[in-house]
Design an enzyme around this catalytic site. Structure first.
Site, mmCIF file in Angstrom:
data_model
loop_
_atom_site.group_PDB
_atom_site.id
_atom_site.type_symbol
_atom_site.label_atom_id
_atom_site.label_comp_id
_atom_site.label_asym_id
_atom_site.label_seq_id
_atom_site.Cartn_x
_atom_site.Cartn_y
_atom_site.Cartn_z
ATOM 1 N N HIS A 1 -7.475 -50.190 -6.625
ATOM 2 C CA HIS A 1 -6.438 -50.318 -5.578
ATOM 3 C C HIS A 1 -6.156 -51.794 -5.271
ATOM 4 C CE1 HIS A 1 -4.455 -48.107 -1.975
ATOM 5 N NE2 HIS A 1 -3.788 -49.213 -2.274
ATOM 6 N N ARG B 1 -0.097 -43.384 -4.758
ATOM 7 C CA ARG B 1 -1.309 -42.929 -4.085
ATOM 8 C C ARG B 1 -2.041 -41.946 -4.993
ATOM 9 N NH1 ARG B 1 -1.112 -46.774 -1.279
ATOM 10 N NH2 ARG B 1 -0.790 -46.852 0.958
HETATM 11 P P1 NDP Z 1 9.808 -47.286 0.482
HETATM 12 O O1 NDP Z 1 9.697 -46.363 1.653
HETATM 13 O O2 NDP Z 1 10.603 -48.523 0.639
HETATM 14 O O3 NDP Z 1 10.399 -46.487 -0.768
HETATM 15 C C1 NDP Z 1 10.102 -45.166 -1.037
HETATM 16 C C2 NDP Z 1 10.980 -44.665 -2.178
HETATM 17 O O4 NDP Z 1 10.539 -43.362 -2.560
HETATM 18 C C3 NDP Z 1 12.456 -44.546 -1.775
HETATM 19 O O5 NDP Z 1 13.267 -44.937 -2.848
HETATM 20 C C4 NDP Z 1 12.617 -43.047 -1.508
HETATM 21 O O6 NDP Z 1 13.924 -42.564 -1.742
HETATM 22 C C5 NDP Z 1 11.673 -42.480 -2.551
HETATM 23 N N1 NDP Z 1 11.225 -41.130 -2.192
HETATM 24 C C6 NDP Z 1 10.489 -40.742 -1.114
HETATM 25 N N2 NDP Z 1 10.293 -39.403 -1.152
HETATM 26 C C7 NDP Z 1 10.935 -38.958 -2.272
HETATM 27 C C8 NDP Z 1 11.103 -37.674 -2.847
HETATM 28 N N3 NDP Z 1 10.594 -36.566 -2.284
HETATM 29 N N4 NDP Z 1 11.791 -37.584 -3.986
HETATM 30 C C9 NDP Z 1 12.334 -38.690 -4.563
HETATM 31 N N5 NDP Z 1 12.221 -39.937 -4.053
HETATM 32 C C10 NDP Z 1 11.511 -40.062 -2.925
HETATM 33 O O7 NDP Z 1 8.297 -47.614 0.061
HETATM 34 P P2 NDP Z 1 7.737 -48.937 -0.673
HETATM 35 O O8 NDP Z 1 8.564 -49.177 -1.885
HETATM 36 O O9 NDP Z 1 7.587 -50.043 0.284
HETATM 37 O O10 NDP Z 1 6.266 -48.441 -1.080
HETATM 38 C C11 NDP Z 1 6.074 -47.272 -1.843
HETATM 39 C C12 NDP Z 1 4.605 -46.915 -1.911
HETATM 40 O O11 NDP Z 1 3.908 -47.785 -2.789
HETATM 41 C C13 NDP Z 1 3.814 -47.009 -0.613
HETATM 42 O O12 NDP Z 1 4.054 -45.932 0.238
HETATM 43 C C14 NDP Z 1 2.384 -47.022 -1.136
HETATM 44 O O13 NDP Z 1 1.922 -45.699 -1.272
HETATM 45 C C15 NDP Z 1 2.519 -47.658 -2.518
HETATM 46 N N6 NDP Z 1 1.899 -48.987 -2.547
HETATM 47 C C16 NDP Z 1 0.776 -49.162 -3.309
HETATM 48 C C17 NDP Z 1 0.174 -50.384 -3.387
HETATM 49 C C18 NDP Z 1 -1.005 -50.606 -4.273
HETATM 50 O O14 NDP Z 1 -1.622 -51.673 -4.233
HETATM 51 N N7 NDP Z 1 -1.359 -49.658 -5.129
HETATM 52 C C19 NDP Z 1 0.677 -51.541 -2.636
HETATM 53 C C20 NDP Z 1 1.867 -51.265 -1.872
HETATM 54 C C21 NDP Z 1 2.442 -50.024 -1.833
HETATM 55 P P3 NDP Z 1 15.174 -43.064 -0.832
HETATM 56 O O15 NDP Z 1 15.341 -44.536 -1.166
HETATM 57 O O16 NDP Z 1 16.319 -42.274 -1.296
HETATM 58 O O17 NDP Z 1 14.759 -42.837 0.589
HETATM 59 C C1 OXD Z 2 -0.165 -50.442 0.706
HETATM 60 C C2 OXD Z 2 -1.303 -50.474 -0.204
HETATM 61 O O1 OXD Z 2 0.316 -49.357 1.052
HETATM 62 O O2 OXD Z 2 -1.958 -51.534 -0.320
HETATM 63 O O3 OXD Z 2 0.284 -51.525 1.120
HETATM 64 O O4 OXD Z 2 -1.575 -49.484 -0.856
#
Ligand code: NDP
Ligand code: OXD
Length: 308
Positions: free
Chosen positions: A271, A223
């Site tokens: 994005h 983000r």
């Molecule tokens: P998940 O919730 O599956 O994974 C989040 C990961 O981040 C987990 O491994 C978690 O750790 C880790 N995490 C969260 N907080 C912390 C912290 N404070 N310190 C260290 N690690 C942390 O999310 P997704 O993989 O499904 O998606 C991730 C993000 O990708 C979305 O929230 C979105 O913002 C972004 N995204 C962007 C897109 C784009 O087109 N640009 C498209 C889709 C998503 P743990 O496993 O230990 O809980």
């Molecule tokens: C998502 C994105 O969070 O598109 O899926 O950013």
């Protein structure tokens, strides 16, 4: 009972048609064209306005139209409401393809050759091969974990950083703030796929950049608010960060006069790293609606306490 679509994505009609295929007898309305706000128990949302959940007195489930839920004001949402998100194989594979494109573009000097072409300048450069390239992934969840696994299969050296340690073959796993330094040192690329939470906001800042090898390359697909923008510009000016591939921004669309547009070391995509595939995601949304009506556990529910 009805479903409200509150979608600031221009994709409401596409969602409506796809959900209606599975639930032909259910009323599906696109906000603000809602006949009876009291009938709405389930809302599919993308970047709704603040307080959106207060409009519907009988709302039970807020379903994000994407993987992230930061756009739903999760810290304000009352705890009796459930927030769910999309987990979909297409989101993972599209993200892998986007990240791989950024990696290869940088490793093979394509931006330099694009500039050289304008000057009619023939100037071969050294390039990096996959086997010589290391990548650190911040955020090893559904998407980050998949990207890490695929990069390992291709031959990259991969480190992953998350809250809890992971066990993915070939990936060196680091967890928690105390291991961030080890996750970042000696890596060529830092790829941010974290969710935006109160803890991760601003994490891509001067301190983090100073833990990286000089000349590291940043790929931010998490983000915009993960990044402290002036720190990136300074990092680039100092040579600490060589290049940045940015897909997400504080303000989207990126404002016309923003300095990122004019920085040759910053590559901008609007994005689009991985857009929700409505066809492949609609079924889990429909399933969640049915589960809600039957009082069953929901799919892909997030923790309001953790914020992801
Ligand atoms: P998940 O919730 O599956 O994974 C989040 C990961 O981040 C987990 O491994 C978690 O750790 C880790 N995490 C969260 N907080 C912390 C912290 N404070 N310190 C260290 N690690 C942390 O999310 P997704 O993989 O499904 O998606 C991730 C993000 O990708 C979305 O929230 C979105 O913002 C972004 N995204 C962007 C897109 C784009 O087109 N640009 C498209 C889709 C998503 P743990 O496993 O230990 O809980
Ligand atoms: C998502 C994105 O969070 O598109 O899926 O950013």
């Amino acid at each position: 009972m009805s479903i409200a679509l509150i979608l600031n994505s221009g994709r409401a009609e596409e969602w409506k048609a796809e959900i209606a295929k599975h639930l032909p007898e259910i009323k599906i309305e696109v906000y603000p064209e809602i006949e009876n706000y009291e009938e709405v128990e389930f809302a599919l949302c993308w970047k709704p306005e603040a307080n959106y959940y207060t409009y519907f007195p009988n709302l039970k489930v807020i379903q994000s139209g994407g993987a992230g839920i930061d756009h739903l004001f999760p810290s304000d949402v009352p705890s009796h409401l459930h927030i769910c998100r999309i987990i979909d194989p297409m989101l993972k594979s599209d993200m892998f393809e986007h990240v791989l494109t950024c990696l290869m573009h940088a490793m093979k000097n394509f931006s330099v050759y694009a500039a050289d072409k304008i000057q009619e300048h023939w100037h071969p450069l050294l390039y990096k091969s996959i086997g010589q390239t290391s990548v650190t992934i911040l955020g090893m969840g559904e998407i980050g974990g998949y990207v890490a696994e695929k990069l390992v299969h291709l031959g990259f050296t991969v480190k992953g950083w998350s809250n809890s340690p992971k066990n993915i073959q070939g990936v060196n796993s680091f967890a928690g703030t105390e291991e961030l330094h080890s996750a970042l040192e000696d890596t060529d690329f830092v790829v941010n796929i974290l969710p935006l939470t109160t803890v991760t906001k601003g994490i891509l800042n001067h301190n983090l950049f100073s833990l990286c090898r000089k000349g590291a390359i940043l790929i931010n697909v998490g983000r915009g608010e993960h990044l402290v923008e002036p720190d990136l510009l300074k990092g680039i000016a100092d040579g600490q960060i060589a290049q940045a591939y940015l897909d997400v921004f504080h303000q989207e669309p990126l404002p016309k006069n923003h300095p990122f547009w004019h920085c040759p070391s910053i590559f901008i995509t609007p994005h689009v790293a991985s857009r929700t595939n409505i066809r492949s995601s609609a079924e889990q949304v429909v399933d969640n609606y049915i589960r809600m009506t039957q009082g069953r556990a929901l799919l892909n529910e997030v923790s309001l306490a953790k914020g992801y």
